[in-house]
Design an enzyme around this catalytic site. Sequence first.
Site, short mmCIF file in Angstrom:
data_model
loop_
_atom_site.label_atom_id
_atom_site.label_comp_id
_atom_site.label_asym_id
_atom_site.label_seq_id
_atom_site.Cartn_x
_atom_site.Cartn_y
_atom_site.Cartn_z
N THR A 136 -54.28 -43.35 21.90
CA THR A 136 -54.59 -44.00 23.03
C THR A 136 -53.72 -43.47 24.16
OG1 THR A 136 -53.71 -45.95 23.30
CG2 THR A 136 -55.60 -46.12 21.88
N GLU A 137 -54.40 -43.13 25.32
CA GLU A 137 -53.81 -42.39 26.34
C GLU A 137 -52.56 -43.19 26.92
OE1 GLU A 137 -56.84 -41.62 29.17
OE2 GLU A 137 -56.53 -43.59 30.18
N ASN A 138 -52.62 -44.55 26.56
CA ASN A 138 -51.51 -45.50 27.19
C ASN A 138 -50.28 -45.61 26.28
OD1 ASN A 138 -53.19 -46.97 25.62
ND2 ASN A 138 -52.56 -48.96 26.46
N SER A 190 -46.72 -39.88 26.04
CA SER A 190 -48.18 -39.93 25.64
C SER A 190 -48.83 -38.65 26.06
CB SER A 190 -48.87 -41.17 26.01
OG SER A 190 -49.99 -41.02 25.91
#
Lengths: 224, 235
Positions: free
Chosen positions: A52-54, A92
Amino acid sequence: MLPELDEEIIRHRIAKRIAMDLDDGAVVNLGIGIPTLVSDYVPEGKTVVLQTENGVVGAGPKPCVDDLRFIGAGGRCLSLIPGSSIVASDMSFGLIRGGHLDATVLGALEVDGQGDLANWMIPGKMVPGMGGAMDLVTGAKHVYVATTHCDKKGRPKLVQKCTLPLTGKGVVSVIVTEFCVMRKTDGVMTLCEIAPEVTKEEIQANTTMEYVVSPDLCLMKGIE
Amino acid sequence: MGGKLIKPVMSAEEAVRHIHDGASVMVGGFNYAGVPYTLIDALVAQGTKNLHLISNDTLYANDEHPEGVGHGQLVVNGQCRKVTASHIGLNRMTQKLYNEGKLELELVPQGSFVERIRCGGFGLGGFLTPTGVGTIHAEGKQVLEVEGREYILELPLKADVALLRGYRADRWGNLTYFGTGRNFNPAMAAAAELVIAEVDAIVPQGEIDANQIVTPGMLVDILVLKGDGYYATRT
């Protein structure tokens, strides 16, 4: 006119087909909407690691009880699978932009034969921001577009040339709709699989995108 | 002789008095996680105006929360003159004020957003990225060709103040993070003149294993214990 399919069938068909395409051990980022469903269809015995991008590498399904300290990219709570890690946003996006992700799956407003993708804004209507989409389509090794073949008004989404603001230029590798699979092969978008409900001609009539038909054209996989 | 090693612990109200009208303010967080809710509530109560808010998103403002959640309140409250973010779609007021010409909005791809902050904090003059090449994001920016590939030149991003959310701190200001709350906080810690960290706990020196510390205390100026607000207690 293309046949009308139930919306749930459409969503799940597209998600399942993309899941079948992913390699065992692949690290994949899923966008919101249909792409999120891809994780439900990873075949038995295959492990796909969700990023996930976070900052989560190894995101699991939505937990029974929401905990706002564990959030996914779509704002849904997530769980962690054994072996997962959480990194800061710079790392990330280092993973995303550095070419370390095997694939990303996103939706589309428009996609064209050059591999241009527009999916983040409609001028004058919707300006939500690109979030991590521009980074994902530029950095991931394979960009999968999961989209209905036409929009709600029946207009093709696989267009001759994108007219909406682009998310990325020449970035798309594979397009999966409820009626077909197109792959960019040697720089040319190629029709590789079609659904049992439609003919080549019907696809052609509802697609303004430039593409060629693969000599190995077959029935869309994953449809019982 | 240098800064004080022992960092002051203040109430949120005291801490945000350092934020003046017109200040640029970085706020950590991605969606609900890693947001300094107590500091934000205090800044909302203080009513400081003309802020340049630099945060990944502007959280929520919708039918359920018309007043806004977290730093989304700063937008709803009309306290911002400018927002720099990667995504504002969940806060209806950010979009509305922008459409009405009442708010300057700078949208940045999320990876470029955090990298610009990292450059700001790490003494770098900018960086080259292919993200956004051939899109409207490239408009007005320098595009350079290096070894046959086009890149956008992105410039550093700094702020007067950074409001962070950490998990545990010691009195030197060393910080750890929890869950998905890490996100932009460590990068912002290096990129602002004044760094205020809201944390769940402040523990004695040496209690946090040095290997677990993500943000060294030398970057942190003020510590604030999280309060008992709805979101502060749930994150």
